[in-house]
Design an enzyme around this catalytic site. Structure first.
Site, short mmCIF file in Angstrom:
data_model
loop_
_atom_site.label_atom_id
_atom_site.label_comp_id
_atom_site.label_asym_id
_atom_site.label_seq_id
_atom_site.Cartn_x
_atom_site.Cartn_y
_atom_site.Cartn_z
CG HIS A 224 -2.12 -0.99 0.82
ND1 HIS A 224 -2.17 -2.25 1.35
CD2 HIS A 224 -3.15 -0.89 -0.05
CE1 HIS A 224 -3.22 -2.88 0.84
NE2 HIS A 224 -3.83 -2.08 -0.01
CD GLU B 173 -9.59 -7.24 -2.73
OE1 GLU B 173 -8.57 -6.55 -2.76
OE2 GLU B 173 -10.49 -7.10 -1.87
CG ASP C 266 -5.30 -8.07 -1.35
OD1 ASP C 266 -4.26 -8.30 -0.71
OD2 ASP C 266 -6.01 -7.07 -1.13
CB CYS D 180 -9.74 -1.93 -9.51
SG CYS D 180 -10.03 -2.98 -8.09
C1 PEP Z 1 -6.32 -5.17 -4.87
O1 PEP Z 1 -6.13 -5.95 -3.93
O2 PEP Z 1 -5.98 -5.40 -6.05
C2 PEP Z 1 -6.93 -3.85 -4.60
C3 PEP Z 1 -7.24 -3.05 -5.58
O3 PEP Z 1 -7.11 -3.51 -3.30
P1 PEP Z 1 -5.93 -2.95 -2.37
O4 PEP Z 1 -4.72 -2.73 -3.21
O5 PEP Z 1 -6.41 -1.72 -1.71
O6 PEP Z 1 -5.74 -4.08 -1.38
MG MG Z 2 -7.03 -5.58 -2.03
#
Ligand code: PEP
Ligand code: MG
Length: 582
Positions: free
Chosen positions: A191, A435, A459, A506
């Site tokens: 993140h 995910e 994820d 995404c």
């Molecule tokens: C993902 O896991 O691809 C996602 C978009 O969520 P995050 O990166 O916030 O875990």
């Molecule tokens: Mg995620």
């Protein structure tokens, strides 16, 4: 000049003075001491070392009493080091002769010693470097005390170098002054890496040990395109990087001209490109690049920037800000995805003591166990939804029961609002993120109950390939192009098609232009990506036909190694849009 290599996570080349944050993220001031203050500064340094020695002596006593002398000797070695006259003498000399601050002098000398230990070619001695870092940390803690620098308070342009940065620390950075950053740990889709992209701060992570090479103040280059960090660059290197910076800028300018154009293939098929955001102010980054809407609003960052838990009104005003800027374009609000590496004040106890936070109480699981917090957010989303095209999305759903529980709580909240006669939108689309492999495998079953899917590859890859997304030691195994990932994505897209439910990707995979032909060829018609990537994605879409994309996907699916798939896709991108190949 020293060149270090790591994982490029946020593009751009920057050059600036180093600001080193130690393992505890101390900000070490490189200030010069006025000559008449030298005695006071030396006294301050001595007081700090005395306090450190006392601390270590207490630890030694405790260890001797409670664990036995074999443990006590660990601390006697530390104590010997802390009292070592040569070491102390060198630090005091820098303060006295070079007028350096005690923090800077101590850090410089101790890091130099640590480096010598690390380079002796003996693993036992290399581990002693950790003892020296520990000593540095203790001395700095006493010297800096409460005045420990905060990242948010940086007021001069710097390049931040740290062992690690938490998502909250990254979120507090001001891009005006933090030109770029580099960390020893971290992975491609951690993140912290995602936030660097969001804040458009060039960054390299997962470099491994390199902080012992810097003390602060040196000129540093961060090349976020190629994952390079250069300490004290020579003239030739500086020129090469300035040229590469100029080239990237001219490509960016050319791509910016695509802003008013539709994202559609050469044969006229629309592929929507949405933006991912973490903060309301990023909406402008999306509209400036011609996004078709917001495909992922990571609302947990509202918690990560605040000391107190946000109120319903805090949520409401953040959502209204986004909706107002987006007009009638869709905005997908994802409910809280706290936990794992995203820990906010008030939820620390949830992750403390958890052996595997990525597999623990995070995301929708956390919301389902903290119903009041969850309801507060849902109320705000439903209320704000009267102002735009809002869609709700639940993160990390791993079973049908979880999805049904979340939807039931949403229905409860609607009843409460109705009862209280508060205006809200009731016919709001409800989607989920895919995910976890279980969600992809059961996509057909989920498709009967959800209004849309969004595949979170960040994820999905970590859970499918059993690779921590933040761990640089397995970064080579964490591959978006793995055949298992392609197959799961295809399964979800086909389930969506069968039930007429839209599917988006995404995760960071969709921000990488080389995956666009593959994803479009697999049948995807919506992508959501970090804003800076939008123009490049649009360029690929506008240079390909659906048949070409299908052929690329079909060929990629015949390959059985992630490396071969990614190399093949890179080659295809080079034919379509050579400027986008870094
Ligand atoms: C993902 O896991 O691809 C996602 C978009 O969520 P995050 O990166 O916030 O875990
Ligand atoms: Mg995620």
């Amino acid at each position: 000049m020293i060149t270090q290599h790591g994982i490029a996570v946020s593009p751009g080349v920057v050059i600036g003075p180093a600001l080193v944050l130690g393992t505890e993220n101390f900000r070490i001031p490189k200030r010069l001491v006025a000559e008449d203050a030298i005695d006071t500064e030396i006294a301050r340094f001595r007081a700090a070392t005395d306090a450190v020695c006392e601390e270590i002596a207490n630890n030694e006593k405790l260890a001797n009493e409670q664990l036995g002398q074999q443990y006590g000797v660990i601390f006697s070695a530390h104590l010997q080091m802390a009292r070592d006259p040569k070491l102390i003498g060198e630090i005091e000399e820098l303060i006295r002769e070079k007028c350096q601050s005690p923090e800077y002098a101590a850090s410089r000398v101790l890091r130099r010693y640590a480096k010598v230990f690390q380079n002796l070619g003996n693993s036992y001695l290399a581990e002693r470097a950790a003892d020296i870092f520990d000593l540095e940390k203790r001395i700095l803690r006493h010297l800096l005390g409460e005045s420990r620098g905060e990242l948010s308070q940086i007021t001069e342009p710097v390049v931040v170098l740290a062992n690690n940065l938490t998502p909250s620390e990254t979120a507090s950075m001001n891009p005006e002054f933090v030109l770029g950053f580099a960390t020893e740990v971290g992975g491609h889709t951690s993140h912290t890496a995602i936030l660097a992209g969001a804040l458009e701060i060039p960054a390299v992570v997962g470099i491994g040990d390199f902080l012992s090479d810097v003390a602060g103040g040196e000129i540093i280059v961060i090349d976020g395109n190629h994952g390079e960090v250069i300490i004290d660059p020579d003239e030739k290197t500086l020129q090469r990087l300035q040229d590469s910076k100029a080239r990237s800028l001219s490509v960016a300018e050319r791509l910016q001209s695509l802003q008013p154009l539709e994202s559609e293939t050469k044969d006229g098929v629309r592929v929507q490109i949405y933006g991912n955001i973490e903060f309301p102010e990023e909406v402008e980054h999306c509209t400036r690049r011609g996004a078709d809407g917001i495909g992922l609003y990571r609302t947990e960052f509202l918690y990560l920037r605040k000391q107190l838990e946000p109120s319903e009104e805090d949520h409401y005003s953040a959502y209204c800000r986004v909706l107002e800027a987006m007009g009638d374009q869709p905005v997908v609000i994802r409910t809280l995805d706290l936990g794992a590496d995203k820990v906010s004040t008030g939820f620390e106890s949830v992750v403390q003591g958890t052996q595997n936070p990525m597999l623990g109480l995070r995301s929708i699981r956390l919301s389902l166990q903290n119903i009041q917090t969850f309801k507060t957010q849902l109320r705000a989303i439903l209320r704000s939804a009267v102002n735009g095209d809002v869609r709700i999305m639940f993160p990390l759903v791993s079973s049908l029961l979880e999805f049904r529980q979340a939807r039931m709580i949403l229905t409860d909240v609607m009843e409460d609002l109705e009862h209280e006669k508060i205006p809200f939108k009731s016919d709001i689309p409800i989607g989920m993120m895919v995910e976890v492999p279980s969600a992809a495998l059961l996509a057909d079953e989920f498709a009967r109950e959800v209004d849309f899917f969004s595949i979170g590859t960040n994820d999905l890859i970590q859970y499918t390939l059993a690779c921590d997304r933040s761990d640089p030691s397995v970064a080579n195994l964490y591959r978006s192009g793995d055949p298992s990932i392609l197959r799961l994505i295809r399964m979800v897209i086909e389930a969506g098609d069968r039930h007429d439910k839209p599917v988006t990707v995404c995760g960071q995979m969709s921000a990488d232009p080389k995956f666009v032909p593959l994803l479009v060829g697999l049948g995807l018609r919506q992508l959501s990506a970090t804003p800076y990537a939008i123009p490049g994605l649009k360029e690929v879409v506008r240079n390909i036909t659906i048949r070409q994309a299908q052929k690329i996907a079909e060929h990629a699916e015949t390959l059985d190694l992630a490396r071969d798939i990614e190399n093949y896709l890179r080659g295809e991108l080079d034919k379509l849009c050579p400027d986008l190949v870094l």
